[in-house]
Scaffold this motif. Structure first.
Motif, PDB file in Angstrom:
ATOM      1  N   LYS A  60       0.842  -1.223   0.025  1.00 33.58           N
ATOM      2  CA  LYS A  60       0.132  -0.110   0.036  1.00 33.58           C
ATOM      3  C   LYS A  60       0.857   1.288  -0.164  1.00 33.58           C
ATOM      4  CE  LYS A  60      -4.156  -1.692   0.518  1.00 33.58           C
ATOM      5  NZ  LYS A  60      -3.723  -3.082   0.494  1.00 33.58           N
ATOM      6  N   ASN A  86      -3.677  -1.583   6.258  1.00 30.27           N
ATOM      7  CA  ASN A  86      -2.444  -1.226   5.617  1.00 30.27           C
ATOM      8  C   ASN A  86      -2.469   0.233   4.647  1.00 30.27           C
ATOM      9  OD1 ASN A  86      -0.715  -3.407   6.608  1.00 30.27           O
ATOM     10  ND2 ASN A  86      -1.485  -4.706   4.784  1.00 30.27           N
ATOM     11  N   GLY A 187      -8.419  -8.405  -2.318  1.00 35.02           N
ATOM     12  CA  GLY A 187      -9.329  -7.813  -1.519  1.00 35.02           C
ATOM     13  C   GLY A 187     -10.390  -7.156  -2.289  1.00 35.02           C
ATOM     14  N   ASP A 188     -10.037  -5.730  -2.444  1.00 32.44           N
ATOM     15  CA  ASP A 188     -10.884  -4.806  -3.128  1.00 32.44           C
ATOM     16  C   ASP A 188     -10.639  -5.108  -4.608  1.00 32.44           C
ATOM     17  OD1 ASP A 188     -12.739  -2.909  -1.886  1.00 32.44           O
ATOM     18  OD2 ASP A 188     -10.728  -2.228  -0.816  1.00 32.44           O
ATOM     19  N   GLY A 189      -9.657  -5.821  -5.128  1.00 33.25           N
ATOM     20  CA  GLY A 189      -9.272  -5.935  -6.246  1.00 33.25           C
ATOM     21  C   GLY A 189      -8.263  -4.867  -6.873  1.00 33.25           C
ATOM     22  N   THR A 191      -5.228  -4.147  -6.111  1.00 35.20           N
ATOM     23  CA  THR A 191      -3.732  -4.913  -6.191  1.00 35.20           C
ATOM     24  C   THR A 191      -3.575  -5.462  -7.588  1.00 35.20           C
ATOM     25  OG1 THR A 191      -3.577  -4.701  -3.968  1.00 35.20           O
ATOM     26  CG2 THR A 191      -1.962  -6.046  -5.136  1.00 35.20           C
ATOM     27  N   THR A 324       2.533  -9.380  -0.118  1.00 32.74           N
ATOM     28  CA  THR A 324       1.922  -8.222  -0.101  1.00 32.74           C
ATOM     29  C   THR A 324       2.277  -7.298   1.114  1.00 32.74           C
ATOM     30  OG1 THR A 324      -0.073  -9.166   0.278  1.00 32.74           O
ATOM     31  CG2 THR A 324       0.247  -8.114  -1.934  1.00 32.74           C
TER      32      THR A 324
HETATM   33  C1  LIG Z   1      -4.762  -4.209   0.445  1.00 31.67           C
HETATM   34  C2  LIG Z   1      -4.067  -5.524   0.579  1.00 31.67           C
HETATM   35  C3  LIG Z   1      -4.312  -6.889  -0.298  1.00 31.67           C
HETATM   36  C4  LIG Z   1      -5.254  -6.673  -1.275  1.00 31.67           C
HETATM   37  O1  LIG Z   1      -5.265  -5.361  -2.089  1.00 31.67           O
HETATM   38  P1  LIG Z   1      -6.856  -5.186  -2.963  1.00 31.67           P
HETATM   39  O2  LIG Z   1      -6.503  -4.028  -3.625  1.00 31.67           O
HETATM   40  O3  LIG Z   1      -7.511  -4.713  -1.811  1.00 31.67           O
HETATM   41  O4  LIG Z   1      -7.196  -6.222  -3.509  1.00 31.67           O
HETATM   42  C5  LIG Z   1      -3.483  -7.809  -0.240  1.00 31.67           C
HETATM   43  N1  LIG Z   1      -2.827  -7.910   0.820  1.00 31.67           N
HETATM   44  C6  LIG Z   1      -2.112  -7.037   1.653  1.00 31.67           C
HETATM   45  C7  LIG Z   1      -1.252  -7.249   2.765  1.00 31.67           C
HETATM   46  C8  LIG Z   1      -2.864  -5.685   1.687  1.00 31.67           C
HETATM   47  O5  LIG Z   1      -2.876  -4.778   2.299  1.00 31.67           O
END
Ligand SMILES: *Cc1c(COP(=O)(O)O)cnc(C)c1O
Length: 361
Positions: A60, A86, A187-189, A191, A324
């Protein structure tokens, strides 16, 4: 070289914006060989892109840094963000460095280490009695009413552009040996969309010959995008989430359609894993690679093991996993597992006893 300066030509920043970027803040993260882990998974090779090495410990930092520069170049000094942890800590970190104010909305239950980061960075924090989705809507409304810059992924296209640098770096790092698969948590998509975008731009620039297939992983308890993928549908049904992986516990994903398109365009797949699989594979990852990822950041490893078992990922395939975020952020959730520590008195006698070694004659 700083990653945003290196890729400036591919980023939507006005000419002076990068002048504000503190030198050394955001450097490329390493791509690390993990041969023992490749063996454990049964794949040809495994490399880990360790995003835990970013300044506040997660991927992030890429999006928050770009957003902060964009806000500054538009004359805004108050930034708002809803986050499972994050995004908040990364925004608070860069705001601390730049002298900006970060207004943070986090749901109840955010891991202590992430709250500690917010405290240390001096952010203005509101803990929302509700879910991440509640925090998201509240933050959006507050940003609108109080005139704050909104660092939220559905409303702000700069975030995907920031995260894209992960894909740009990865393409350059693996150019000599391009991966067949790239796994990443969803998560949100944002990344997965951003990694796909970065890799695609590097294919276009001729840095890598073709796009790797992307394996997106969600926890079973928060899997609306993976379910839509498995139904071959664009209909993403909201979910009441339940997963220990706080950073990817998203019931109403903001970037679902783009994520689905990105994964499909790569010829990849979206799969789910249980919390148990995720936690057990994160432990194996740490033990076999020295890389300690947070639960969500290890989800892709659990997903890879299932994809290998299902024959989706082949035994000779070259795999890159994007870890991540760092496990130090949710270390409190680790159960003392099979490894039992032993106490000793500060004497050799006690140490010999604990190790079952004989006394010297
Ligand atoms: C935010 C996050 C993700 C996923 O990112 P999205 O954009 O929400 O899909 C994955 N791993 C970690 C550690 C994150 O902080």
């Amino acid at each position: 070289m700083d990653t945003l300066r290196r890729y400036a030509d591919l980023l939507p920043l006005s000419p002076g914006a990068l002048d504000e970027l503190p030198k050394g803040w955001l450097s490329p993260t390493p791509l690390i060989d993990a041969p023992a882990m490749a063996k454990a998974l049964g794949v040809g090779s495994l490399r880990i892109k360790d995003e835990g090495r970013n300044p506040t410990g997660s991927l992030k930092d890429r999006s928050s840094t770009l957003a902060a520069l964009h806000a500054m170049s538009s004359g805004q000094r108050d930034l708002a963000c809803a986050s499972t942890g994050n995004a908040a800590s990364s925004l608070a970190g860069i705001c601390a460095n730049l002298g900006l104010t970060a207004h943070i909305f986090v749901p109840d239950g955010t891991p202590t280490a992430k709250l500690d980061q917010l405290r240390m960075f001096g952010a203005d924090v509101l803990i929302v009695r509700g879910s991440y989705d509640d925090a998201y809507y509240l933050c959006r409304d507050a940003a609108k009413e109080f005139g704050w810059y909104d660092r939220n992924c559905a409303t702000n296209p700069y975030l995907v552009e920031g995260k894209k640098t992960c894909g740009l770096e990865l393409a350059e790092q693996m150019a000599a040996e391009p991966a067949d698969w790239v796994s990443v948590a969803v998560g949100d998509g944002c990344t997965v969309t951003a990694v796909h975008k970065g890799l695609t731009e590097m294919v276009r620039l001729g840095v890598i010959p073709r796009l790797p297939r992307i394996l997106g992983i969600q926890p079973e308890g928060a899997s609306p995008i993976a379910l839509a993928f498995q139904e071959d549908s664009d209909q993403v049904r909201p979910q009441v989430v339940s997963s220990t992986a706080d950073s990817i516990s998203v019931g109403r994903p903001r970037n679902a359609l783009r994520a689905l398109r990105a994964v499909r365009a790569s010829g990849g797949s979206l799969q789910t894993v249980t919390d148990e699989e995720m936690l057990s594979w994160r432990e194996r990852l740490a033990g076999a690679s020295g890389i300690f990822a947070e639960a969500g950041a290890a989800a892709g490893i659990a997903g890879l093991s299932k994809a290998v078992a299902a024959g989706l990922v082949g035994p000779d395939d070259r795999v890159v996993h994007i870890a991540t975020g760092t496990g130090l952020k949710d270390a409190g959730r680790i159960k003392a597992s099979q490894t039992q520590f032993r106490y000793v008195d500060p004497t050799m006698e006690s140490t010999r006893q604990a190790l079952g070694r004989p006394s010297p004659v």
